[in-house]
Scaffold this active site. Sequence first.
Site, PDB file in Angstrom:
ATOM      1  N   ASP A  55      19.250   6.083 -38.112  1.00 29.68           N
ATOM      2  CA  ASP A  55      18.979   6.187 -39.405  1.00 29.68           C
ATOM      3  C   ASP A  55      20.291   6.178 -40.331  1.00 29.68           C
ATOM      4  O   ASP A  55      21.066   6.761 -39.795  1.00 29.68           O
ATOM      5  CB  ASP A  55      18.201   7.618 -39.591  1.00 29.68           C
ATOM      6  CG  ASP A  55      17.914   7.858 -41.299  1.00 29.68           C
ATOM      7  OD1 ASP A  55      16.981   7.162 -41.810  1.00 29.68           O
ATOM      8  OD2 ASP A  55      18.735   8.717 -41.613  1.00 29.68           O
ATOM      9  N   TYR A  60      25.081   7.596 -47.910  1.00 32.24           N
ATOM     10  CA  TYR A  60      25.748   8.289 -47.005  1.00 32.24           C
ATOM     11  C   TYR A  60      27.108   7.704 -46.979  1.00 32.24           C
ATOM     12  O   TYR A  60      28.072   8.213 -46.390  1.00 32.24           O
ATOM     13  CB  TYR A  60      25.130   8.406 -45.335  1.00 32.24           C
ATOM     14  CG  TYR A  60      23.821   9.029 -45.395  1.00 32.24           C
ATOM     15  CD1 TYR A  60      23.301   9.895 -46.400  1.00 32.24           C
ATOM     16  CD2 TYR A  60      23.090   8.668 -44.079  1.00 32.24           C
ATOM     17  CE1 TYR A  60      22.025  10.336 -46.213  1.00 32.24           C
ATOM     18  CE2 TYR A  60      21.773   9.224 -43.998  1.00 32.24           C
ATOM     19  CZ  TYR A  60      21.258  10.024 -44.951  1.00 32.24           C
ATOM     20  OH  TYR A  60      19.943  10.558 -44.982  1.00 32.24           O
ATOM     21  N   LYS A  89      18.273   3.232 -46.133  1.00 33.90           N
ATOM     22  CA  LYS A  89      17.565   3.775 -47.538  1.00 33.90           C
ATOM     23  C   LYS A  89      18.024   3.125 -48.814  1.00 33.90           C
ATOM     24  O   LYS A  89      19.323   2.956 -48.985  1.00 33.90           O
ATOM     25  CB  LYS A  89      17.402   5.284 -47.491  1.00 33.90           C
ATOM     26  CG  LYS A  89      17.108   5.842 -46.125  1.00 33.90           C
ATOM     27  CD  LYS A  89      16.791   7.255 -46.341  1.00 33.90           C
ATOM     28  CE  LYS A  89      16.846   8.122 -44.929  1.00 33.90           C
ATOM     29  NZ  LYS A  89      18.391   7.898 -44.449  1.00 33.90           N
ATOM     30  N   HIS A 122      14.829   6.200 -50.781  1.00 32.66           N
ATOM     31  CA  HIS A 122      15.442   7.416 -50.309  1.00 32.66           C
ATOM     32  C   HIS A 122      14.685   8.666 -50.627  1.00 32.66           C
ATOM     33  O   HIS A 122      14.594   9.624 -50.050  1.00 32.66           O
ATOM     34  CB  HIS A 122      16.919   7.528 -50.633  1.00 32.66           C
ATOM     35  CG  HIS A 122      17.862   8.141 -49.718  1.00 32.66           C
ATOM     36  ND1 HIS A 122      19.012   8.099 -49.334  1.00 32.66           N
ATOM     37  CD2 HIS A 122      17.514   9.517 -49.372  1.00 32.66           C
ATOM     38  CE1 HIS A 122      19.477   9.178 -48.672  1.00 32.66           C
ATOM     39  NE2 HIS A 122      18.480  10.010 -48.703  1.00 32.66           N
TER      40      HIS A 122
HETATM   41  N1  LIG Z   1      16.093  11.478 -46.460  1.00 31.48           N
HETATM   42  C1  LIG Z   1      16.494  12.431 -46.562  1.00 31.48           C
HETATM   43  O1  LIG Z   1      16.881  13.247 -48.000  1.00 31.48           O
HETATM   44  C2  LIG Z   1      17.527  13.109 -45.671  1.00 31.48           C
HETATM   45  C3  LIG Z   1      18.210  14.330 -45.657  1.00 31.48           C
HETATM   46  C4  LIG Z   1      18.972  14.995 -44.717  1.00 31.48           C
HETATM   47  C5  LIG Z   1      19.142  14.430 -43.435  1.00 31.48           C
HETATM   48  N2  LIG Z   1      18.362  12.937 -43.271  1.00 31.48           N
HETATM   49  C6  LIG Z   1      18.440  12.435 -41.950  1.00 31.48           C
HETATM   50  O2  LIG Z   1      18.176  13.287 -41.027  1.00 31.48           O
HETATM   51  C7  LIG Z   1      19.311  13.245 -40.104  1.00 31.48           C
HETATM   52  C8  LIG Z   1      19.337  14.684 -39.444  1.00 31.48           C
HETATM   53  O3  LIG Z   1      19.348  15.778 -40.165  1.00 31.48           O
HETATM   54  P1  LIG Z   1      20.185  17.000 -39.885  1.00 31.48           P
HETATM   55  O4  LIG Z   1      21.784  16.519 -39.975  1.00 31.48           O
HETATM   56  O5  LIG Z   1      19.898  18.073 -40.832  1.00 31.48           O
HETATM   57  O6  LIG Z   1      19.918  17.294 -38.350  1.00 31.48           O
HETATM   58  P2  LIG Z   1      19.665  18.312 -37.407  1.00 31.48           P
HETATM   59  O7  LIG Z   1      19.713  17.956 -36.093  1.00 31.48           O
HETATM   60  O8  LIG Z   1      18.700  19.412 -37.775  1.00 31.48           O
HETATM   61  O9  LIG Z   1      21.247  19.213 -37.601  1.00 31.48           O
HETATM   62  C9  LIG Z   1      22.479  18.988 -37.411  1.00 31.48           C
HETATM   63  C10 LIG Z   1      23.172  19.965 -37.217  1.00 31.48           C
HETATM   64  O10 LIG Z   1      22.728  20.592 -36.022  1.00 31.48           O
HETATM   65  C11 LIG Z   1      23.920  21.135 -34.917  1.00 31.48           C
HETATM   66  N3  LIG Z   1      23.345  20.254 -33.564  1.00 31.48           N
HETATM   67  C12 LIG Z   1      23.103  19.249 -33.387  1.00 31.48           C
HETATM   68  N4  LIG Z   1      22.789  19.223 -32.083  1.00 31.48           N
HETATM   69  C13 LIG Z   1      22.872  20.380 -31.571  1.00 31.48           C
HETATM   70  C14 LIG Z   1      22.333  21.266 -30.378  1.00 31.48           C
HETATM   71  N5  LIG Z   1      21.980  20.608 -29.000  1.00 31.48           N
HETATM   72  N6  LIG Z   1      22.714  22.681 -30.332  1.00 31.48           N
HETATM   73  C15 LIG Z   1      22.943  23.253 -31.543  1.00 31.48           C
HETATM   74  N7  LIG Z   1      23.562  22.657 -32.693  1.00 31.48           N
HETATM   75  C16 LIG Z   1      23.089  21.159 -32.800  1.00 31.48           C
HETATM   76  C17 LIG Z   1      24.935  19.875 -35.355  1.00 31.48           C
HETATM   77  O11 LIG Z   1      26.311  20.379 -35.251  1.00 31.48           O
HETATM   78  P3  LIG Z   1      27.423  19.397 -34.749  1.00 31.48           P
HETATM   79  O12 LIG Z   1      27.365  17.967 -35.450  1.00 31.48           O
HETATM   80  O13 LIG Z   1      28.765  20.092 -34.992  1.00 31.48           O
HETATM   81  O14 LIG Z   1      27.359  19.128 -33.415  1.00 31.48           O
HETATM   82  C18 LIG Z   1      24.684  19.759 -37.052  1.00 31.48           C
HETATM   83  O15 LIG Z   1      25.464  20.877 -37.758  1.00 31.48           O
HETATM   84  C19 LIG Z   1      20.554  13.086 -41.023  1.00 31.48           C
HETATM   85  O16 LIG Z   1      21.649  12.363 -40.265  1.00 31.48           O
HETATM   86  C20 LIG Z   1      20.095  11.929 -41.881  1.00 31.48           C
HETATM   87  O17 LIG Z   1      20.125  10.748 -41.280  1.00 31.48           O
HETATM   88  C21 LIG Z   1      17.623  12.677 -44.481  1.00 31.48           C
END
Ligand SMILES: NC(=O)c1ccc[n+]([C@@H]2O[C@H](COP(=O)([O-])OP(=O)(O)OC[C@H]3O[C@@H](n4cnc5c(N)ncnc54)[C@H](OP(=O)(O)O)[C@@H]3O)[C@@H](O)[C@H]2O)c1
Length: 316
Positions: A55, A60, A89, A122
């Site tokens: 995604d 971004y 998006k 988006h």
């Molecule tokens: N449409 C929208 O408005 C919108 C908004 C937000 C996000 N998104 C999409 O959704 C994706 C995912 O969102 P998100 O970044 O919030 O995802 P998430 O996986 O809930 O959170 C990512 C965080 O979790 C940590 N993490 C990942 N794997 C882990 C594990 N196994 N153990 C412990 N901590 C872990 C990462 O740390 P490290 O990186 O330090 O390892 C990072 O700080 C984004 O990349 C984007 O593509 C869309």
Amino acid sequence: METTTEGDNLRYTKMPLNNGSGAIPALGFGTLIPDPIDTINATKAALEAGFRQLDSAERYRNEKQVGEAMQEVFKEGKIKREDVFIATKLWNSNHRPERVKTAFDASLNRLQLDYLDLYLIHTPFAFRPGEEQDPRDENGKVIYDDGITLLDTWRALETLVDEGRCKAIGLSDVNVEKTKEIFESARIKPAVVHVESHPYLPEWELLEFCHQNGIVLQAFAALGHSSEPRLLDDPVITSIAKRVNKTPAQVALAWAIQRGTALLTTSKTPSRIKENFDISALPEDAVQEISKGITTRLRFNAVVETGVPGFIPRGK
Ligand SMILES: NC(=O)c1ccc[n+]([C@@H]2O[C@H](COP(=O)([O-])OP(=O)(O)OC[C@H]3O[C@@H](n4cnc5c(N)ncnc54)[C@H](OP(=O)(O)O)[C@@H]3O)[C@@H](O)[C@H]2O)c1
């Protein structure tokens, strides 16, 4: 919804998309990673670990790095373009139909692709059209574009499908009312609705509407984005993790797929990227325990209220 899972191969689950536009791998990797070098390394690591759904977003500002990483991996020859489901998006300042195709082409160009598997709007908020992604007035207030509806923008996305430029189209950061509104008027129905969702924000009503209408709900921030209070420290999650000998992250990701959503998780840490792909199905009682036993309700990202992206800062 009929999903394809082979035995305990939960990680390979695919969910069929409406409009005959194929199927989306449920376990997806998000590229909302601020640092460009981290973006390249994480995207490559995700593909190498086995993720087949990526995604991205023009907002971004790293589609170029995502594209570079994909090309490097494709050139190695083990993974082909068509093996990967790639989404990006359309940003809020490009909602005017005459801007949609240009924005789409620019994304495709940065990603070095000739088609997309999924193109999402988006957010449902149109900002003043132009190159400025975050237009503000002299008081710092967002300048919205009142001269256009979400349906106008949706029609422009339908044209991209007609032209074979993208296989499926969808909505992001919408509530159930907006989803119904577009669903009812759309000629090509949304294939995916992409929203924040995790055990603290399960979005059951939206999920039910999606399931009834053949739409895949894609849960972003599936691990709660490391925000406080930390989902991965929730006692229900940690006790199940101990019981099934998996990590809290693996438990949260398995739950998301087993309750019928696709998901997005992100990490810039190679070991966590591998960990997040190495999921297994939970026993049904554990799925129920998360669905019914966790009553905390929290939204971590306020984008749905204003169209301005960003996780809400919380005190540690
Ligand atoms: N449409 C929208 O408005 C919108 C908004 C937000 C996000 N998104 C999409 O959704 C994706 C995912 O969102 P998100 O970044 O919030 O995802 P998430 O996986 O809930 O959170 C990512 C965080 O979790 C940590 N993490 C990942 N794997 C882990 C594990 N196994 N153990 C412990 N901590 C872990 C990462 O740390 P490290 O990186 O330090 O390892 C990072 O700080 C984004 O990349 C984007 O593509 C869309």
